[in-house]
Design a protein around this motif. Structure first.
Motif, PDB file in Angstrom:
ATOM      1  N   UNK A  28      -2.589  -8.820   6.026  1.00  0.00           N
ATOM      2  CA  UNK A  28      -3.855  -8.786   6.745  1.00  0.00           C
ATOM      3  C   UNK A  28      -4.209  -7.408   7.265  1.00  0.00           C
ATOM      4  N   UNK A  29      -3.816  -6.350   6.546  1.00  0.00           N
ATOM      5  CA  UNK A  29      -4.121  -4.988   6.949  1.00  0.00           C
ATOM      6  C   UNK A  29      -3.176  -4.412   7.991  1.00  0.00           C
ATOM      7  N   UNK A  30      -2.177  -5.189   8.410  1.00  0.00           N
ATOM      8  CA  UNK A  30      -1.202  -4.725   9.395  1.00  0.00           C
ATOM      9  C   UNK A  30       0.129  -4.470   8.690  1.00  0.00           C
ATOM     10  N   UNK A  31       0.731  -3.303   8.954  1.00  0.00           N
ATOM     11  CA  UNK A  31       2.005  -2.961   8.321  1.00  0.00           C
ATOM     12  C   UNK A  31       3.094  -3.892   8.837  1.00  0.00           C
ATOM     13  N   UNK A  32       3.729  -4.589   7.897  1.00  0.00           N
ATOM     14  CA  UNK A  32       4.833  -5.492   8.219  1.00  0.00           C
ATOM     15  C   UNK A  32       6.151  -4.739   8.136  1.00  0.00           C
ATOM     16  N   UNK A  35       0.864  -1.175   0.000  1.00  0.00           N
ATOM     17  CA  UNK A  35       0.000   0.000   0.000  1.00  0.00           C
ATOM     18  C   UNK A  35       0.899   1.221   0.000  1.00  0.00           C
ATOM     19  N   UNK A  36       0.355   2.322  -0.458  1.00  0.00           N
ATOM     20  CA  UNK A  36       1.169   3.527  -0.508  1.00  0.00           C
ATOM     21  C   UNK A  36       0.363   4.763  -0.812  1.00  0.00           C
ATOM     22  N   UNK A  42       6.533   9.803  -2.270  1.00  0.00           N
ATOM     23  CA  UNK A  42       5.964   8.467  -2.333  1.00  0.00           C
ATOM     24  C   UNK A  42       6.277   7.770  -1.015  1.00  0.00           C
ATOM     25  N   UNK A  43       5.246   7.227  -0.388  1.00  0.00           N
ATOM     26  CA  UNK A  43       5.426   6.404   0.806  1.00  0.00           C
ATOM     27  C   UNK A  43       4.784   5.059   0.506  1.00  0.00           C
ATOM     28  N   UNK A  44       5.529   3.977   0.773  1.00  0.00           N
ATOM     29  CA  UNK A  44       5.017   2.631   0.547  1.00  0.00           C
ATOM     30  C   UNK A  44       5.281   1.772   1.776  1.00  0.00           C
TER      31      UNK A  44
END
Length: 183
Positions: free
Chosen positions: A128-132, A29-30, A121-123
């Motif tokens: 599962x919707x949690x930032x890894x 996501x970003x 740009x941030x990625x």
């Protein structure tokens, strides 16, 4: 990147490189954001004037980077290869899956001459919707795409590098390989 324009331009969006095939472990996501009155090093920046968020599943990202045999308009075939005379070159001949993904804004934004804009740009990788991880490697520093030629047909943009805490840029290496605009 910091950018300014020589004449009014309508900015519609940009394209970004996703993490490359074997480095793509999770969904991505970003957000691409444009800020008025950007500064290259320290100090305040102006207001956010437009942004666009995206989410791509790992499966869709892998499909986006499949070998297209050079048949798509989004294919950048690889590093710039100089010819022997040093007076030019060509891109590598085979598809390497380097397909910049379009990230379009909901409406066009008029860029005014004389104002520096900060395009960021941030990625992040998500599971599962949690930032890894918010530390993602992409191919944007792979040696760049063909250099822009200076001349009467040069485009409307001027680019500047950014060295701010948490942000860095490379003007010639294709961080934003495609800019969608109307001049």
């Amino acid at each position: 990147l910091l950018l300014c324009v020589d004449s009014p331009v309508l900015l519609a969006g940009t394209a970004v490189f996703l993490p490359y095939r074997e480095n793509l472990q999770f969904d991505v996501s970003g957000e691409v954001q444009l800020v008025r009155h950007g500064t290259p090093h320290v100090g305040p920046v102006g207001e956010k004037i437009i942004s666009s968020s995206f989410h791509v599943t790992r499966e869709k990202a892998m499909q986006w980077q499949e070998d297209c045999d050079g048949k798509t308009y989004a294919c950048l075939q690889g590093p710039w290869l100089s010819n022997r005379s040093g007076q030019g070159g060509t891109l590598g001949g085979a598809c390497k899956g380097l397909h910049p993904m379009p990230v379009m804004f909901n409406n066009v934004m008029e860029l005014e001459p004389g104002i520096k804009y900060l395009l960021t740009l941030k990625m992040a990788e998500e599971k599962g919707g949690v930032v890894v991880s918010d530390q993602i490697g992409t191919v944007w520093g792979f040696q760049g795409v063909p250099r822009r030629k200076k001349g009467p047909d040069q485009n409307h943009f001027r680019w500047f590098q950014v060295y701010r805490p948490g942000l860095s840029s490379s003007v010639t290496s294709g961080q934003f390989p495609i800019i969608y605009y109307i001049a």
